[in-house]
Scaffold this motif. Structure first.
Motif, PDB file in Angstrom:
ATOM      1  N   ARG A 275       0.741 -25.652   5.727  1.00 16.82           N
ATOM      2  CA  ARG A 275       0.816 -24.185   5.809  1.00 16.82           C
ATOM      3  C   ARG A 275      -0.250 -23.534   4.938  1.00 16.82           C
ATOM      4  O   ARG A 275      -0.767 -22.467   5.256  1.00 16.82           O
ATOM      5  CB  ARG A 275       2.197 -23.716   5.370  1.00 16.82           C
TER       6      ARG A 275
ATOM      7  N   ARG B 173      -1.771 -21.082   9.903  1.00 14.97           N
ATOM      8  CA  ARG B 173      -0.762 -22.149   9.833  1.00 14.97           C
ATOM      9  C   ARG B 173       0.412 -21.790   8.918  1.00 14.97           C
ATOM     10  O   ARG B 173       1.275 -22.632   8.665  1.00 14.97           O
ATOM     11  CB  ARG B 173      -1.419 -23.443   9.334  1.00 14.97           C
ATOM     12  N   LYS B 174       0.445 -20.560   8.429  1.00 10.53           N
ATOM     13  CA  LYS B 174       1.471 -20.184   7.437  1.00 10.53           C
ATOM     14  C   LYS B 174       2.897 -20.312   7.956  1.00 10.53           C
ATOM     15  O   LYS B 174       3.812 -20.608   7.200  1.00 10.53           O
ATOM     16  CB  LYS B 174       1.240 -18.744   6.962  1.00 10.53           C
TER      17      LYS B 174
ATOM     18  N   MET C  15       4.024 -22.400  10.228  1.00 11.36           N
ATOM     19  CA  MET C  15       4.254 -23.685  10.885  1.00 11.36           C
ATOM     20  C   MET C  15       5.579 -24.322  10.445  1.00 11.36           C
ATOM     21  O   MET C  15       5.921 -24.331   9.274  1.00 11.36           O
ATOM     22  CB  MET C  15       3.096 -24.604  10.503  1.00 11.36           C
TER      23      MET C  15
ATOM     24  N   ALA D 103       3.863 -30.176   5.587  1.00 11.14           N
ATOM     25  CA  ALA D 103       3.793 -28.732   5.844  1.00 11.14           C
ATOM     26  C   ALA D 103       3.722 -27.900   4.571  1.00 11.14           C
ATOM     27  O   ALA D 103       2.957 -26.935   4.497  1.00 11.14           O
ATOM     28  CB  ALA D 103       4.990 -28.294   6.694  1.00 11.14           C
ATOM     29  N   ASP D 104       4.502 -28.281   3.562  1.00  9.66           N
ATOM     30  CA  ASP D 104       4.522 -27.441   2.359  1.00  9.66           C
ATOM     31  C   ASP D 104       3.651 -27.979   1.225  1.00  9.66           C
ATOM     32  O   ASP D 104       3.765 -27.531   0.095  1.00  9.66           O
ATOM     33  CB  ASP D 104       5.967 -27.228   1.883  1.00  9.66           C
TER      34      ASP D 104
END
Ligand code: SF4
Length: 246
Positions: A152, A158-159, A161, A177-178
């Motif tokens: 993200r 992509r924030k 996602m 993701a994070d």
């Protein structure tokens, strides 16, 4: 996630499963997500899609600890930095990965669409389409799910996602993701993994040499990809309903 087809919102059982898996994996670490996806949710139906770029070694290392026979798909566009190809071969050998699948664009497409290798200048979407999306789409039927290293924090696009997405054809698992750039650097250092040789030359995100530039400190990590153009993604991460294939 829902998709729009002919102005109708479509929400399938697969979208529901993606939502449930995302909720289940919330708060899990990357290794636990991968272990569950590989050994439980998508046994024998999951592959890792790797660019062998700046952050790729993290997922390759994690997957190698779980199952070294996991298919690793590399989109060999013919336009990669030679350092990336060397790095790919070195990492595969070092990590003991046994199932590298090197996908090349079809020769007839190269001859018909880009015989002089300049299509990236006039129509980068068309270039990505036949060098990446089309070769990848040809093998999507072989797998239910793909592991992706997207994060993200990499870009504004992509924030939002999710950890698990369904693109209309395949599930995408985003175990990092994070993760932040610092998390990646810490993991690489903690496990004494080799960095991509171009990282120290100012490339935090690495794709084809024709479409990748180094970035200044503080800039968006992906701002060196298709710099100066509207393009932000190659198409393989767009929903099939967005016209981007897998
Ligand atoms: S990144 Fe550039 S050279 Fe590579 S496939 Fe896409 S448009 Fe072509």
């Amino acid at each position: 996630m829902t998709v729009l087809i002919n102005n109708l919102v479509v929400d399938t059982p697969e979208h529901e499963r993606a939502r449930q898996l995302s909720a289940k994996y919330e708060g899990w670490n990357a290794e636990s997500i991968l272990r569950d996806a590989i050994d439980h949710e998508f046994v024998g139906q999951i592959a890792l899609s790797s660019s062998f770029g700046a952050d790729a070694v993290v997922l390759l290392h994690l997957v190698a600890q779980i199952d070294r026979t996991t298919p690793v798909i590399f989109l060999d566009t013919d336009r990669h930095f030679f350092q990336t190809l060397q790095y790919r071969d070195e990492l595969v050998a070092q990590l003991g990965l046994t199932n590298l699948i090197n996908l090349r664009p079809a020769l007839e497409d190269v001859r018909a669409l880009d015989p002089k290798n300049v299509l990236f200048q006039s129509d980068p979407d068309a270039c990505c389409d036949f060098r990446k999306t089309k070769p990848l789409a040809a093998v999507t039927k072989d797998y239910a799910a793909w592991i992706s290293g997207r994060k993200r924090a990499q870009a504004a696009t992509r924030k939002a996602m999710q950890i698990v997405e369904f693109d209309g054809r395949n599930f995408k698992i985003n175990p990092l993701a994070d993760w932040t750039a610092q998390d990646v650097a810490d993991y690489i250092r903690a496990h004494d993994l080799p960095p991509h040789p171009l990282v120290e030359q100012g490339y935090p995100s690495i794709g084809c040499f024709t479409c990748t530039k180094p970035v200044e400190e503080g800039q968006d990590a992906r701002s060196g990809r298709w710099a100066g153009q509207d393009k932000t993604e190659c198409g393989i991460h767009l929903s099939v309903y967005d016209g981007g294939g897998i």
